[in-house]
Enzyme design. Structure first.
Site, mmCIF file in Angstrom:
data_model
loop_
_atom_site.group_PDB
_atom_site.id
_atom_site.type_symbol
_atom_site.label_atom_id
_atom_site.label_comp_id
_atom_site.label_asym_id
_atom_site.label_seq_id
_atom_site.Cartn_x
_atom_site.Cartn_y
_atom_site.Cartn_z
ATOM 1 N N SER A 113 12.417 20.030 -10.914
ATOM 2 C CA SER A 113 11.193 19.260 -10.697
ATOM 3 C C SER A 113 10.829 19.076 -9.228
ATOM 4 O O SER A 113 10.574 20.052 -8.539
ATOM 5 C CB SER A 113 11.332 17.926 -11.407
ATOM 6 N N HIS A 114 10.852 17.829 -8.762
ATOM 7 C CA HIS A 114 10.389 17.545 -7.401
ATOM 8 C C HIS A 114 11.490 17.733 -6.361
ATOM 9 O O HIS A 114 11.242 17.535 -5.177
ATOM 10 C CB HIS A 114 9.864 16.113 -7.347
ATOM 11 N N ASP A 278 3.826 18.523 -8.713
ATOM 12 C CA ASP A 278 5.184 18.742 -8.219
ATOM 13 C C ASP A 278 5.699 20.123 -8.626
ATOM 14 O O ASP A 278 4.939 20.950 -9.146
ATOM 15 C CB ASP A 278 6.122 17.635 -8.706
ATOM 16 N N ASP A 280 7.430 21.448 -11.082
ATOM 17 C CA ASP A 280 7.269 21.943 -12.450
ATOM 18 C C ASP A 280 5.960 21.507 -13.098
ATOM 19 O O ASP A 280 5.771 21.711 -14.303
ATOM 20 C CB ASP A 280 8.459 21.523 -13.313
ATOM 21 N N ASP A 282 4.511 18.535 -13.754
ATOM 22 C CA ASP A 282 4.307 17.383 -14.636
ATOM 23 C C ASP A 282 3.851 16.126 -13.900
ATOM 24 O O ASP A 282 3.459 15.157 -14.524
ATOM 25 C CB ASP A 282 5.537 17.109 -15.520
ATOM 26 N N ARG A 283 3.914 16.143 -12.563
ATOM 27 C CA ARG A 283 3.485 14.950 -11.826
ATOM 28 C C ARG A 283 2.083 15.139 -11.247
ATOM 29 O O ARG A 283 1.628 16.274 -11.097
ATOM 30 C CB ARG A 283 4.441 14.676 -10.667
ATOM 31 N N LYS A 377 4.878 14.494 -19.325
ATOM 32 C CA LYS A 377 3.811 14.101 -18.422
ATOM 33 C C LYS A 377 3.133 15.370 -17.943
ATOM 34 O O LYS A 377 3.721 16.445 -18.011
ATOM 35 C CB LYS A 377 4.351 13.255 -17.268
HETATM 36 C C1 VG1 Z 1 12.579 10.142 -11.458
HETATM 37 C C2 VG1 Z 1 11.449 9.177 -11.742
HETATM 38 C C3 VG1 Z 1 11.185 9.096 -13.231
HETATM 39 C C4 VG1 Z 1 10.896 10.501 -13.774
HETATM 40 C C5 VG1 Z 1 12.030 11.434 -13.404
HETATM 41 C C6 VG1 Z 1 11.762 12.862 -13.811
HETATM 42 O O1 VG1 Z 1 13.762 9.692 -12.075
HETATM 43 O O2 VG1 Z 1 11.750 7.895 -11.231
HETATM 44 O O3 VG1 Z 1 10.120 8.224 -13.475
HETATM 45 O O4 VG1 Z 1 10.758 10.471 -15.166
HETATM 46 O O5 VG1 Z 1 12.241 11.410 -11.993
HETATM 47 O O6 VG1 Z 1 10.576 13.330 -13.254
HETATM 48 P P1 VG1 Z 1 14.912 8.886 -11.280
HETATM 49 O O7 VG1 Z 1 16.005 8.684 -12.293
HETATM 50 O O8 VG1 Z 1 15.295 9.713 -10.120
HETATM 51 O O9 VG1 Z 1 14.287 7.610 -10.842
HETATM 52 V V1 VG1 Z 1 10.435 14.973 -12.945
HETATM 53 O O10 VG1 Z 1 8.934 15.231 -12.363
HETATM 54 O O11 VG1 Z 1 11.789 15.199 -12.092
HETATM 55 O O12 VG1 Z 1 10.732 15.823 -14.432
HETATM 56 CO CO CO Z 2 8.466 17.192 -12.434
#
Ligand code: VG1
Ligand code: CO
Length: 544
Positions: A113-114, A278, A280, A282-283, A377
């Site tokens: 992801s990010h 981001d 992937d 989804d953000r 998302k």
């Molecule tokens: C973070 C965010 C959470 C989100 C998750 C995955 O998790 O706070 O809201 O669902 O990333 O997003 P954490 O446990 O680091 O707070 V993504 O865009 O990585 O699939």
């Molecule tokens: Co993501």
């Protein structure tokens, strides 16, 4: 074509976090590491004859090799068909949509992801079930238990077909189908939104917008949807080509990581609308001229304007937000007379509510917003939703936001991250907070009285499963709230997240900066948590 079983010593560290298993790319590339995790996933999924699996990733370094491994292992483990995005690319929301449309048993999404990518960055594997949503906690717990006792993995002794060529190839007893990952998703978006209205907004003389794809997976999707289907000028999509290292950038939609876009929006002649996604896809980050829309506000604003979108024209069933997301959406749910749910962090907790038809829209403070059109998302969906709202109301981003506050009040919001902590002191700190929470009610700090405090536990209203220790929250009077939790998406060490919010009613001062508005609440957080003495930190590493 024979199935090989390769013996391994089990790994003990494959516990999925908030969103799948995330490790450094180097950790993932160790012989047998990815394979072991996939085997545990496939054993837990237990595919039957005829089942299909969707596969793709965000294009980061090691995605293509990993996708080939998924193909060879899926067919060796009982899947009959593997549907792969061309070049091993697929955004997380598009994967969710594809699982649903094709009735697949599940999907493997190769993404951290990010988190930054590349040989020195991170890699990740997420598994989504047949609903299209991230595997629930019961599933991931099963995967972790299996991984710790695994004796070997099964893989087809053959090379996977060329994943850059669309078409079907027989392999073993199954079929590998390479598909165009863009068209279906773009078609789905056309069924959700009023594309004609958005097209006329974009073609208005003087209307200017940009989308920063950050050299991640949304580039080709945004180019197809915004430029080809909606007629935005070429170049509207910036950094549109997916690159294995995201061009050296950090694919996290935060103003610091979108320097060019941020400079344009905060410069002398800002665009009317800008957005970023981001790694992937989804953000979403939504920007107006000299404005960043706070994600908690965004969820509330979209909910309040949902009737302009064809898919939601007949009303919303309910709303949900994660615990640390601001309560702005709660105020809209109340006004609409619909259900409101507060879930733990992570999209998997929304799936049952969406499946059961209890909610239509949901979101998280971490730039995540979505609806029942998929079970993830969805970054571009949020961008199109905003464009649809701007087109229908004829207003600018700032006007929509200010109008929302003057009707519902404003939930000032900030997240303070403390990165690079050691795991044990961070866990001890959380335990300290739980102890503090027990006796906090009645204390007064910096002009705020603690009304109640809790260690958040959640029982899913649909299937009754319970999770505990999802964050410590303190409720204050006047109306404010602080939540602490540890991140579950890092690949090493620990990150503490402190979420601060304070409600200002419509008659109050709605136009302070969040920093000013939350100064006293931040002070309450510092005192109650004793962060300086316990973790040696005097200031956060990142403020969002
Ligand atoms: C973070 C965010 C959470 C989100 C998750 C995955 O998790 O706070 O809201 O669902 O990333 O997003 P954490 O446990 O680091 O707070 V993504 O865009 O990585 O699939
Ligand atoms: Co993501």
């Amino acid at each position: 074509m024979s199935v090989q079983t390769i013996r391994i010593d089990p790994w003990q560290d494959q516990e999925p976090g908030t969103s799948g298993l995330r490790k450094s790319t180097r950790d993932f590339m160790r012989p047998g590491y990815l394979e072991a995790f996939l085997q545990a996933v496939f054993d837990e999924a237990a595919p039957a004859d005829g089942d299909a699996l969707v596969v793709g990733g965000d294009g980061r370094f090691f995605c293509r090799e990993a996708a080939e491994t998924v193909v060879r292992m899926a067919l060796a483990n009982g899947f009959s068909r593997v549907i792969v995005g061309q070049d091993a690319l697929i955004s997380t929301p598009a994967a969710s949509a594809l699982i649903r449309r094709r009735g697949a048993k599940g999907g493997v999404i190769l993404s951290a992801s990010h988190n930054p990518g590349g040989p020195d960055g991170d890699f990740g594997v997420k598994y989504n079930t047949e609903t299209g949503g991230p595997a629930p906690t019961t599933f991931t717990a099963g995967v972790f238990a299996r991984s710790k006792a695994l004796e070997g993995y099964r893989i087809l002794e053959a090379t996977a077909p060329d994943l850059s060529v669309i078409g079907e190839t027989r392999m073993g007893d199954g079929i590998v189908e390479v598909i165009d990952p863009i068209t279906d998703y773009a078609d789905l978006m056309e069924t959700v939104f009023d594309f004609d209205a958005i097209r006329s907004l974009i073609s208005q003389p003087g209307f200017r917008m940009a989308f920063d794809a950050m050299n991640a997976v949304t580039g080709p999707y945004a180019t197809e949807i915004l430029e080809r289907r909606l007629g935005a000028p070429a170049g509207t999509v910036m950094r549109g080509r997916p690159l294995p290292d995201f061009g050296g950038g950090h694919p996290d939609p935060h103003p610091d990581h979108t320097p060019e876009l941020t400079a344009r929006m905060f410069g002398t002649d800002p665009l009317d609308f800008a957005a970023a996604s981001d790694g992937d896809g989804d953000r979403n980050m939504i920007l107006g001229p000299v404005t960043i829309v706070s994600p908690g506000d965004s969820l509330a604003i979209l909910a309040a304007h949902a009737d302009v979108v064809p898919r939601y024209r007949d009303g919303l069933k309910g709303l949900a937000r994660s615990l640390p997301t601001s309560r702005a959406a709660d105020r809209v749910a109340e006004a609409l007379g619909i259900e409101m749910h507060q879930t733990p962090t992570g999209w998997k907790f929304f799936t049952n509510l969406l499946d059961a038809g209890r909610i239509t829209l949901c979101g998280e403070e971490s730039f995540g917003t979505g609806s029942d059109h998929v079970r993830e998302k969805d970054g571009l969906w949020a961008v199109l939703f905003w464009l649809n709202v701007l087109a229908a109301t004829g207003k600018g981003v700032g006007e929509v936001v200010a109008g929302h506050w003057s009707r519902f009040g404003r939930d000032y919001y900030q997240r303070h991250d403390y990165e690079g902590l050691e795991v044990e002191p961070a866990q001890a700190f959380m335990q300290g907070l739980r102890d503090m929470a027990d006796g906090a009610a009645g204390r007064t700090v910096a002009g705020y009285a603690v009304q109640s405090a809790e260690d958040f536990a959640y029982t899913d209203p649909v299937d009754g499963t319970t999770v505990t220790k999802q964050g410590v929250t303190v409720h204050l009077s006047p109306d404010a709230r602080i939540t602490w939790r540890l991140s579950g998406t890092g690949s090493s060490g620990a990150t503490l997240r402190v979420y601060l919010e304070r409600f200002e009613d419509p008659a109050g001062d709605l136009h302070q900066t969040p920093g000013q508005a939350l100064e006293a609440v931040a002070e309450v957080a510092r005192v109650l948590s004793d962060i300086e003495a316990r973790l040696g930190r005097t200031a956060p590493s990142v403020i969002t």
